[in-house]
Design a protein around this motif. Structure first.
Motif, short mmCIF file in Angstrom:
data_model
loop_
_atom_site.label_atom_id
_atom_site.label_comp_id
_atom_site.label_asym_id
_atom_site.label_seq_id
_atom_site.Cartn_x
_atom_site.Cartn_y
_atom_site.Cartn_z
N PRO A 215 0.83 -1.22 0.00
CA PRO A 215 0.00 0.00 0.00
C PRO A 215 0.87 1.27 0.00
CG PRO A 215 -0.88 -1.58 1.56
CD PRO A 215 0.43 -2.14 1.07
N GLU A 216 1.99 1.23 0.75
CA GLU A 216 2.86 2.41 0.83
C GLU A 216 3.46 2.75 -0.53
OE1 GLU A 216 3.06 -0.22 2.93
OE2 GLU A 216 1.95 0.84 4.51
N ASN A 217 3.95 1.73 -1.20
CA ASN A 217 4.54 1.95 -2.53
C ASN A 217 3.53 2.54 -3.50
OD1 ASN A 217 7.02 1.13 -1.75
ND2 ASN A 217 6.94 -0.87 -2.74
N LEU A 218 2.34 1.96 -3.45
CA LEU A 218 1.30 2.42 -4.38
C LEU A 218 0.95 3.88 -4.12
CD1 LEU A 218 -1.07 -0.69 -4.45
CD2 LEU A 218 0.32 0.16 -6.33
N LYS A 219 0.81 4.19 -2.83
CA LYS A 219 0.45 5.58 -2.49
C LYS A 219 1.58 6.53 -2.89
CE LYS A 219 -2.12 4.16 1.53
NZ LYS A 219 -2.06 4.16 3.00
N HIS A 220 2.80 6.08 -2.64
CA HIS A 220 3.94 6.92 -2.95
C HIS A 220 4.09 7.11 -4.47
CE1 HIS A 220 7.87 8.71 -2.45
NE2 HIS A 220 8.31 7.93 -3.43
N GLU A 221 3.90 6.01 -5.18
CA GLU A 221 4.15 6.06 -6.61
C GLU A 221 3.00 6.71 -7.38
OE1 GLU A 221 5.73 2.98 -10.00
OE2 GLU A 221 5.93 2.45 -7.87
N THR A 267 -3.21 18.03 5.89
CA THR A 267 -2.65 17.27 4.76
C THR A 267 -3.56 16.07 4.47
OG1 THR A 267 -1.32 15.96 6.26
CG2 THR A 267 -0.26 17.85 5.23
N GLU A 268 -3.54 15.64 3.24
CA GLU A 268 -4.30 14.46 2.83
C GLU A 268 -3.44 13.59 1.95
OE1 GLU A 268 -8.06 14.99 0.99
OE2 GLU A 268 -9.03 15.55 2.87
N GLU A 269 -3.46 12.22 2.31
CA GLU A 269 -2.72 11.27 1.47
C GLU A 269 -3.68 10.66 0.47
OE1 GLU A 269 -1.08 8.29 4.03
OE2 GLU A 269 0.94 8.97 3.53
N ALA A 270 -3.15 10.20 -0.62
CA ALA A 270 -4.02 9.47 -1.57
C ALA A 270 -4.46 8.17 -0.91
CB ALA A 270 -3.24 9.15 -2.83
N THR A 271 -5.70 7.76 -1.13
CA THR A 271 -6.19 6.49 -0.58
C THR A 271 -6.01 5.40 -1.63
OG1 THR A 271 -8.40 6.81 -1.42
CG2 THR A 271 -7.94 7.67 0.79
N GLU A 273 -8.31 3.66 -2.66
CA GLU A 273 -9.45 3.79 -3.58
C GLU A 273 -9.13 4.76 -4.72
OE1 GLU A 273 -13.29 4.22 -1.88
OE2 GLU A 273 -14.21 3.90 -3.83
N ASP A 274 -8.46 5.87 -4.35
CA ASP A 274 -8.07 6.84 -5.40
C ASP A 274 -7.18 6.16 -6.43
OD1 ASP A 274 -9.36 8.89 -4.06
OD2 ASP A 274 -7.58 9.41 -2.87
N ILE A 275 -6.27 5.34 -5.90
CA ILE A 275 -5.33 4.68 -6.82
C ILE A 275 -6.05 3.63 -7.65
CG2 ILE A 275 -3.18 3.32 -6.92
CD1 ILE A 275 -2.57 4.72 -4.13
N PHE A 276 -7.00 2.93 -7.00
CA PHE A 276 -7.78 1.92 -7.73
C PHE A 276 -8.53 2.57 -8.89
CE2 PHE A 276 -11.37 -0.78 -8.67
CZ PHE A 276 -10.81 -2.05 -8.70
N ILE A 277 -9.15 3.71 -8.59
CA ILE A 277 -9.92 4.41 -9.64
C ILE A 277 -8.97 4.82 -10.77
CG2 ILE A 277 -11.27 6.51 -10.14
CD1 ILE A 277 -12.37 6.21 -7.22
N LYS A 278 -7.79 5.26 -10.35
CA LYS A 278 -6.80 5.68 -11.36
C LYS A 278 -6.46 4.52 -12.31
CE LYS A 278 -3.22 8.74 -10.71
NZ LYS A 278 -2.13 9.23 -9.87
N PHE A 279 -6.36 3.30 -11.72
CA PHE A 279 -6.00 2.14 -12.54
C PHE A 279 -7.16 1.58 -13.36
CE2 PHE A 279 -2.10 1.80 -10.10
CZ PHE A 279 -1.22 1.34 -11.07
N THR A 280 -8.33 1.58 -12.74
CA THR A 280 -9.43 0.83 -13.37
C THR A 280 -10.56 1.71 -13.88
OG1 THR A 280 -10.64 0.61 -11.30
CG2 THR A 280 -9.03 -1.10 -11.79
N GLY A 281 -10.62 2.93 -13.40
CA GLY A 281 -11.73 3.81 -13.78
C GLY A 281 -13.01 3.45 -13.08
N ARG A 282 -12.93 2.54 -12.07
CA ARG A 282 -14.14 2.11 -11.33
C ARG A 282 -13.94 2.35 -9.85
NH1 ARG A 282 -15.85 -3.95 -12.67
NH2 ARG A 282 -17.63 -3.39 -11.39
#
Lengths: 286, 345
Positions: A215-221, A267-271, A273-282
């Protein structure tokens, strides 16, 4: 690191609908892999193939170094499964359910009371399961999954629809088993749960894995760290988002502070879910 | 083996904790037993007739009184004869009087007199009329019974009903076992079992064993309560009951697998129950059935059961029936196992 679960290009179709599309992944010993995806993404079909309820139509699965197509019984003796459906015998008591499943593993003496205590059901041990709440049933399902002291746990949406107390109890059991060295495959569409529990997460959508990482890598990347500022402007409340990576961020904060009255800022970190939407559009839920 | 026994034990507990199933199972057994014991245990073979002769009673009294199977009551006048019939002291009354010198015979029956008794009285009256008129029929009449002569030991109606009761008790298992299988699939408890070291063949073997165990146990309990079991009948009865149990299990597998709800199971189960019951009516109303009844598998269970229990025949007299039933059981059981396996995988 020992690969306890290894899936190689596995696929499964229902009639002509491809539910799982040649996915590959592995889980190391003692690791929790969160399998994230919306309903109908292929999570349950994947777990069914891993536990032997469905045979992959293509590809190969090995669990604990054994091929599921050849040594399923040996594998099943060493795994624990917690289903999404509350598939308990409702006319039997909690303790009868546990003793029955223990007998299927050839376990003659089982400390059912200790297991029920672990999931806070000791007091209700002689009650019929039919009288249990959804949360109590789920906790009993967790206890059942642990009846044979499994080396690998497969948990399908273990906290779905549970009250916070029951969800917490289930999460505690999962972490406790991880501490003991169990390898855990966890499917969920709850990104908070996946974030809290998983060492790595895999995003699955329309039968395909989009990405696997911590999860950390995904949020960071893939995430965007921002600072949200709310301030008053001519009697109205305005909100502005500033990137934490932006070199001019502090300059802009000073500017707002000098001209307007700042109400709050955080401050707000990406969740995930945000990353999932970015990858899948869902979205993950629904 | 231990895993199969564990599942059988669990299944039996599960079935009898379902109040509806438990109630209909035991209620059926005990209600049928009560009905059986309340029904008459003997067949009334004596035919009671009242006679009034205005003249010439002395000439026929000895002959009529010696008539086999007829209980004769003499009336002193016609009114007394009518009263005997009205009070059902006799089944029919025959009055022989003279009307203007010409003999007149009247047959009295009550509204309660069965048709066959009325007809028998009519025949006796005509025979008597020929005799009295001095013109006996110029025919030699002999009665020959093919098979065991049951005169004096006729099968009471309740003994015929026992076969109907046994088949009904077996049919109730459609609901018990069908519901057990249907619930394992619908509630996905079968999945929970199949992720343990239990294999699909072990799971299905356990279900067959549960069905046969329950059906045999209930059938044997019913047999004791319905006075079916004797030293001579115990073995053939158990063999036939086993075939019946296999039939019930085979059909229940199909019912349980195709039913999506208890309501669906009840509908399908009732349909099969009715079809399976139809052949039993051939015992109660002999002769009044169509040839297609022989295609119903339960016919080949009912006929041997009736023959062995009620008439003292032996299993070897029913080898074709048993072969038909056994073959049907194997085909339906294989079909049931196939559809169940498909639902589980």
């Amino acid at each position: 690191m020992e690969k306890v679960i290894l899936a190689e290009k596995i696929a499964y179709s229902y009639n002509k609908t491809l539910a799982v599309d040649h996915i590959s992944f592995h889980i190391d010993k003692g690791e929790i892999l969160g399998f994230l995806g919306p309903n109908g993404a292929g999570k349950t079909t994947t777990i069914k193939m891993l536990i032997g309820l469905l045979a992959p139509q293509d590809g190969k699965i090995s669990v604990l170094g054994m091929d599921t197509a050849k040594e399923l019984n040996k594998i099943q003796a060493q795994i624990g499964v917690c289903f999404e459906e509350k598939n308990l015998y409702e006319e039997m008591s909690a303790i009868e359910n546990l003793k029955f499943f223990a007998s299927l593993f050839g376990i003659k003496k089982i400390d059912a009371a200790a297991l029920l205590k672990k999931v806070n059901l000791l007091v209700e041990k002689r009650q019929k399961v039919a009288s249990f709440s959804k949360g109590m049933k789920q906790r009993l399902m967790m206890a059942r999954a642990l009846i044979n002291y499994p080396k690998v746990l497969f948990l399908d949406e273990p906290t779905d629809g549970l009250d916070p107390v029951s969800a917490r109890a289930v999460r505690d059991v999962i972490l406790e088993e991880k501490e003991k060295g169990a390898t855990i495959f966890l499917t969920t569409h709850d990104m908070m749960e996946a974030d809290k529990l998983s060492d790595r997460v895999a995003f699955i959508n329309e039968g395909k894995i989009s990405v696997i990482d911590t999860p950390e890598n995904l949020k960071h990347e893939y995430g965007k760290r921002i600072l949200k500022i709310r301030y008053r402007l001519d009697g109205r409340v305005e909100e502005e988002e500033l990137s934490l990576e932006d070199k001019d961020m502090s300059k802009r904060i000073d500017e707002i502070n000098s001209k307007h009255s700042i109400l709050d800022m955080h401050t707000e970190e990406a969740t995930l879910e945000d990353i999932f939407i970015k990858f899948t559009g869902r979205k993950l839920e629904g | 083996m231990n895993r199969i026994l564990s599942i059988v034990k669990k299944d039996v507990i599960q079935i009898f904790r379902n109040r509806f199933i438990a109630v209909i199972t035991f209620l059926a057994i005990f209600v049928y037993a009560i009905i059986f014991h309340v029904m008459p245990s003997k067949v009334e073979e004596m035919y009671s007739m009242g006679f009034y002769f205005e003249k010439g009673r002395e000439a026929v009294e000895e002959q009529i009184s010696e008539e086999e199977g007829v209980e004769v009551v003499w009336a002193d006048d016609e009114n007394e004869l009518k009263k005997l019939v009205e009070d059902e002291d006799v089944q029919v009354g025959l009055s022989f009087t003279l009307l203007e010198g010409k003999p007149k015979i009247v047959l009295y029956t009550s509204t309660q007199t069965p048709e066959e008794i009325r007809e028998a009285g009519d025949v006796i009256a005509r025979e008597a009329a020929y005799s009295l008129s001095g013109y006996p029929l110029n025919v030699e009449f002999d009665e020959v019974v093919i098979g065991p002569d049951l005169l004096g030991e006729q099968i009471p109606f309740r003994n015929k009903m026992r076969i109907l009761f046994v088949v009904m008790i077996l049919s109730v298992e459609f609901f018990a076992l069908g519901n057990l299988i249907s619930e394992e699939i619908r509630k996905k408890t079968a999945d929970a079992i199949l992720v343990t070291p239990v294999s699909i063949p072990e799971f299905m073997t356990a279900k067959v064993a549960t069905g046969i165990f329950l059906t045999l146990s209930e059938g044997i309990l019913a047999a004791f309560l319905l006075n079916i079991i004797s030293f001579d009948t115990v073995l053939p009865f158990v063999v036939l009951l086993f075939l019946g149990a296999l039939l019930v299990v085979a059909v229940s597998f199909v019912l349980g697998t195709i039913s999506r709800s208890f309501l669906g199971l009840t509908a399908y189960g009732t349909l099969f129950m009715i079809v399976f019951m139809i052949p039993t009516f051939t015992l109660i109303f002999p002769g009044g059935y169509s040839f297609w009844i022989k295609a119903v598998p339960s016919y080949h269970l009912i006929i041997p059961l009736d023959g062995i229990i009620n008439y003292g025949y032996v299993l070897s007299d029913y080898l074709p029936e048993m072969a038909y039933l056994g073959s049907f059981n194997i085909v339906v059981l294989l079909l049931g196992l196939y559809v169940l396996r498909r639902r589980l995988t």
